[in-house]
Design a protein around this motif. Structure first.
Motif, PDB file in Angstrom:
ATOM      1  N   ASP A   1       4.833   3.332  12.014  1.00 55.35           N
ATOM      2  CA  ASP A   1       4.445   4.725  12.255  1.00 55.35           C
ATOM      3  C   ASP A   1       3.333   5.150  11.305  1.00 55.35           C
ATOM      4  O   ASP A   1       2.368   5.822  11.689  1.00 55.35           O
ATOM      5  CB  ASP A   1       5.669   5.630  12.087  1.00 55.35           C
ATOM      6  N   LEU A   2       3.474   4.715  10.056  1.00 53.37           N
ATOM      7  CA  LEU A   2       2.456   5.065   9.067  1.00 53.37           C
ATOM      8  C   LEU A   2       1.112   4.423   9.407  1.00 53.37           C
ATOM      9  O   LEU A   2       0.053   5.059   9.288  1.00 53.37           O
ATOM     10  CB  LEU A   2       2.911   4.617   7.670  1.00 53.37           C
ATOM     11  N   ASP A   3       1.138   3.153   9.865  1.00 52.08           N
ATOM     12  CA  ASP A   3      -0.105   2.485  10.256  1.00 52.08           C
ATOM     13  C   ASP A   3      -0.770   3.200  11.418  1.00 52.08           C
ATOM     14  O   ASP A   3      -2.002   3.362  11.457  1.00 52.08           O
ATOM     15  CB  ASP A   3       0.180   1.030  10.650  1.00 52.08           C
TER      16      ASP A   3
ATOM     17  N   ASP B   1      12.402  14.090   6.990  1.00 49.72           N
ATOM     18  CA  ASP B   1      11.500  12.959   6.821  1.00 49.72           C
ATOM     19  C   ASP B   1      10.134  13.459   6.369  1.00 49.72           C
ATOM     20  O   ASP B   1       9.536  14.358   6.961  1.00 49.72           O
ATOM     21  CB  ASP B   1      11.363  12.231   8.161  1.00 49.72           C
ATOM     22  N   SER B   2       9.625  12.871   5.279  1.00 50.48           N
ATOM     23  CA  SER B   2       8.351  13.325   4.745  1.00 50.48           C
ATOM     24  C   SER B   2       7.192  13.016   5.674  1.00 50.48           C
ATOM     25  O   SER B   2       6.138  13.619   5.582  1.00 50.48           O
ATOM     26  CB  SER B   2       8.094  12.669   3.368  1.00 50.48           C
ATOM     27  N   LEU B   3       7.369  12.047   6.590  1.00 50.25           N
ATOM     28  CA  LEU B   3       6.299  11.774   7.542  1.00 50.25           C
ATOM     29  C   LEU B   3       6.045  12.969   8.449  1.00 50.25           C
ATOM     30  O   LEU B   3       4.929  13.222   8.886  1.00 50.25           O
ATOM     31  CB  LEU B   3       6.651  10.550   8.385  1.00 50.25           C
ATOM     32  N   LYS B   4       7.154  13.725   8.774  1.00 48.11           N
ATOM     33  CA  LYS B   4       6.984  14.920   9.609  1.00 48.11           C
ATOM     34  C   LYS B   4       6.195  15.999   8.871  1.00 48.11           C
ATOM     35  O   LYS B   4       5.608  16.858   9.476  1.00 48.11           O
ATOM     36  CB  LYS B   4       8.348  15.465  10.019  1.00 48.11           C
TER      37      LYS B   4
ATOM     38  N   MET C   1       0.830  -1.203   0.000  1.00 50.83           N
ATOM     39  CA  MET C   1       0.000   0.000   0.000  1.00 50.83           C
ATOM     40  C   MET C   1       0.861   1.248   0.000  1.00 50.83           C
ATOM     41  O   MET C   1       0.577   2.228  -0.709  1.00 50.83           O
ATOM     42  CB  MET C   1      -0.901  -0.002   1.234  1.00 50.83           C
ATOM     43  N   LEU C   2       1.932   1.234   0.754  1.00 50.65           N
ATOM     44  CA  LEU C   2       2.819   2.389   0.830  1.00 50.65           C
ATOM     45  C   LEU C   2       3.480   2.660  -0.507  1.00 50.65           C
ATOM     46  O   LEU C   2       3.589   3.805  -0.955  1.00 50.65           O
ATOM     47  CB  LEU C   2       3.880   2.152   1.918  1.00 50.65           C
ATOM     48  N   VAL C   3       3.883   1.600  -1.185  1.00 48.57           N
ATOM     49  CA  VAL C   3       4.522   1.765  -2.492  1.00 48.57           C
ATOM     50  C   VAL C   3       3.535   2.322  -3.512  1.00 48.57           C
ATOM     51  O   VAL C   3       3.852   3.231  -4.292  1.00 48.57           O
ATOM     52  CB  VAL C   3       5.112   0.414  -2.975  1.00 48.57           C
ATOM     53  N   LEU C   4       2.284   1.812  -3.510  1.00 57.15           N
ATOM     54  CA  LEU C   4       1.280   2.298  -4.457  1.00 57.15           C
ATOM     55  C   LEU C   4       0.960   3.772  -4.234  1.00 57.15           C
ATOM     56  O   LEU C   4       0.846   4.549  -5.179  1.00 57.15           O
ATOM     57  CB  LEU C   4       0.010   1.457  -4.333  1.00 57.15           C
TER      58      LEU C   4
END
Length: 545
Positions: free
Chosen positions: A363-365, A338-341, A6-9
């Motif tokens: 973290d993404l979940d 980090d793009s999550l931030k 899912m993350l890759v898509l």
């Protein structure tokens, strides 16, 4: 599907939305055709496009001949970002119709806007963005003519844009269906292919798929295919095929024309149009121009990660120690940026450490779970507000309904009381009339008595008449004076008799007139009584209902 997949898509989808700038040094216009290109005019660019058209139409079945005048106009503006454009399209039509009815020829003239549409166009996909490193110039291929001019299947992939707009038509518009809504939606999917070869010049193929007025009783579906070829830096020719299908009007139209680039901001064009049927047949000639106000000051190019400064040359090979040092520094930089931030989905590199990837996925979940719970909470609050609003609305309706029923009951009660009061007044009036009628009967009795007296007086006068006849015989022997006196007496008696007779006839007439009035009043009284009984019966039926 695993979190990794899912993350890759998601990452690939976000990367696929990156596109290049839409601004061009020369004007980018949709004229002289009627299709819309996939690319916008560019950020902070205002562009005006318009033209005049003159034509003739003949309808074989209706036996009409029509002279037409059209003014088409478009206002386009690049808003906020390079991929976004807002525009206003419209067409004004004025026509004179000649129709033969029997031996007479009727002339009809009408004018109105055929349509006015305001909408937004957004570029979804652009295959002409800055190429990847593998698509960069290969100097070895330049040495081979075959490699240089061979067909590349990748060039068949078009740029894709989507358009959503809103139509507006006036009420009682003669150029639209009778029951068309004043406001209706319009959707268009646009594709555009740009091909260029050194020996054949440049070619552009534009395709539009149109869905119009889908919320009305007569939706329209259409398609436009436009091909443009530049002959040189100034001149270009085009051909266009347009199809339309709806219950109101269906047709297939062919257009041919050309354009001349006066300067980078001004283009002049002309075209002719015809169709393939005779209900009606169409022939139209149009001329127009396009002009832009260029306030564009910066090319806002959105690059893919790693290509911000163009395609890089191969970096020199590093030894193991230098490469480890460089990877550590890059890792720290990635952690800092980090793009999550930044609330963005990161792109997973297959060569990263597994633990680092698992931590990012975890973290993404967690973030997705929090977002899902927050979204569910907001949806629940929204639904609760909607239910509360619906309950309040139903309660208001109930109160209004009860108030209305109470008001109607009060009106019915007041009406019944008025009818009852009116009935009492009518009864009183009837009693008064009956008393008056009794007085009339007394008068009639008196008149009858007087008539009887007159008849008795006439009977008494009959012997006097016989006596007068005898005296008349004796009076013949008397002298003239005696005869004269007798004549006077006879005249006086005759006069009295005539007066009595006249009085008798007058009394009879008065008696008959009073009888007639009495009968008329009785008849009216009976009718009114019958009418009241019917009204009372209807009132009882309504109360029972």
């Amino acid at each position: 599907m695993s979190p990794k997949s899912m993350l890759v898509l998601v990452s690939l989808f976000l990367l696929g939305l990156t596109v290049s700038a839409q601004y061009t040094e020369k004007i980018n216009t949709n004229r002289p055709g009627t299709s819309q290109g996939a690319f916008s005019v560019g950020n902070n660019v205002l562009q005006l496009e318009g033209g005049f058209g003159f034509g003739k139409e003949k309808h074989k079945l209706e036996d009409t001949r029509t002279n037409t005048f059209n003014f088409d106009y478009t206002i386009r503006y690049g808003l906020l970002i390079e991929q976004l454009e807002i525009n206003l399209n419209g067409s004004f039509r004025n026509e004179g119709i000649k129709q033969t009815v029997g031996a007479n020829e009727e002339k009809i003239r009408r004018a109105d806007f055929e349509f006015n549409t305001i909408g937004v166009k957004y570029l979804i996909y652009d295959p002409y963005k800055k190429p990847k490193e593998k698509d960069s110039i290969n100097y070895d291929e330049l040495k081979s003519w075959k490699e240089r001019y061979r067909f590349k299947w990748k060039s068949l992939i078009p740029a894709v844009s989507a358009y959503a707009g809103m139509n507006y038509v006036n009420a009682d518009n003669p150029f639209t269906f009778t029951n068309d809504q004043t406001i209706s939606p319009k959707f268009v999917v646009m594709t555009q292919n740009n091909w260029w070869t050194s020996n054949a010049g440049s070619w552009v193929l534009v395709t539009n798929l149109i869905v119009d007025k889908i919320t009305t009783e007569n939706p329209a579906y259409g398609w436009i295919i436009t091909s443009t070829h530049t002959l040189n830096d100034k001149w270009a020719v085009f051909g266009e095929y347009q199809g339309q299908k709806s219950n109101f009007y269906s047709d297939n139209i062919l257009r041919l024309g050309g354009a001349y680039l006066f300067n980078n901001d001004l283009q002049i064009d002309a075209n002719i149009a015809t169709n393939f049927k005779d209900t009606p047949s169409i022939f139209r000639v149009s001329v127009g121009a396009s002009y832009r106000f260029d306030w564009h000051y910066k090319d806002e190019i959105i690059e893919k990660p790693g290509f911000e400064s163009g395609i890089k040359d191969k970096e020199p090979e590093l030894n193991e120690k230098e490469s480890d040092s460089l990877s550590i520094n890059q890792e720290f930089e990635e952690i800092e940026n980090d793009s999550l931030k930044l609330e963005k989905t990161p792109f997973i590199n297959e060569f990263e450490d597994g633990s680092h990837r698992e931590a990012m996925e975890k973290d993404l979940d967690e973030r997705r779970t929090e977002q899902r719970l927050e979204r569910e909470r907001l949806e629940k609050e929204k639904q609760d507000k909607k239910d509360d609003k619906k309950f309040r609305k139903e309660e208001r309706r109930r109160l209004k309904r009860e108030a209305k029923e109470a008001k109607q009951a009060e009106k019915a009660r007041i009406k019944a009381e008025k009818e009852k009061q009116k009935m009492i007044e009518d009864i009183d009036a009837e009693l008064d009339k009956m008393e008056q009628d009794e007085g009339v009967d007394d008068e009639l009795k008196k008149i009858d008595e007087e008539l009887k007296k007159l008849e008795e007086m006439e009977k008494d006068l009959e012997p006097e008449k016989t006596k007068e006849k005898e005296e008349k015989k004796e009076a013949e022997e008397e002298d003239i004076d005696a005869e004269y006196e007798k004549l006077q007496k006879e005249q006086e008696k005759a006069k009295k008799e005539e007066e009595k007779r006249r009085k008798k006839e007058e009394k009879k007439r008065l008696k008959e007139e009073k009888k007639r009035k009495k009968e008329e009043e009785k008849r009216k009284k009976a009718e009114e009584k019958k009418k009241k009984e019917e009204e009372e019966k209807e009132g009882d039926d309504n109360n029972d209902g």
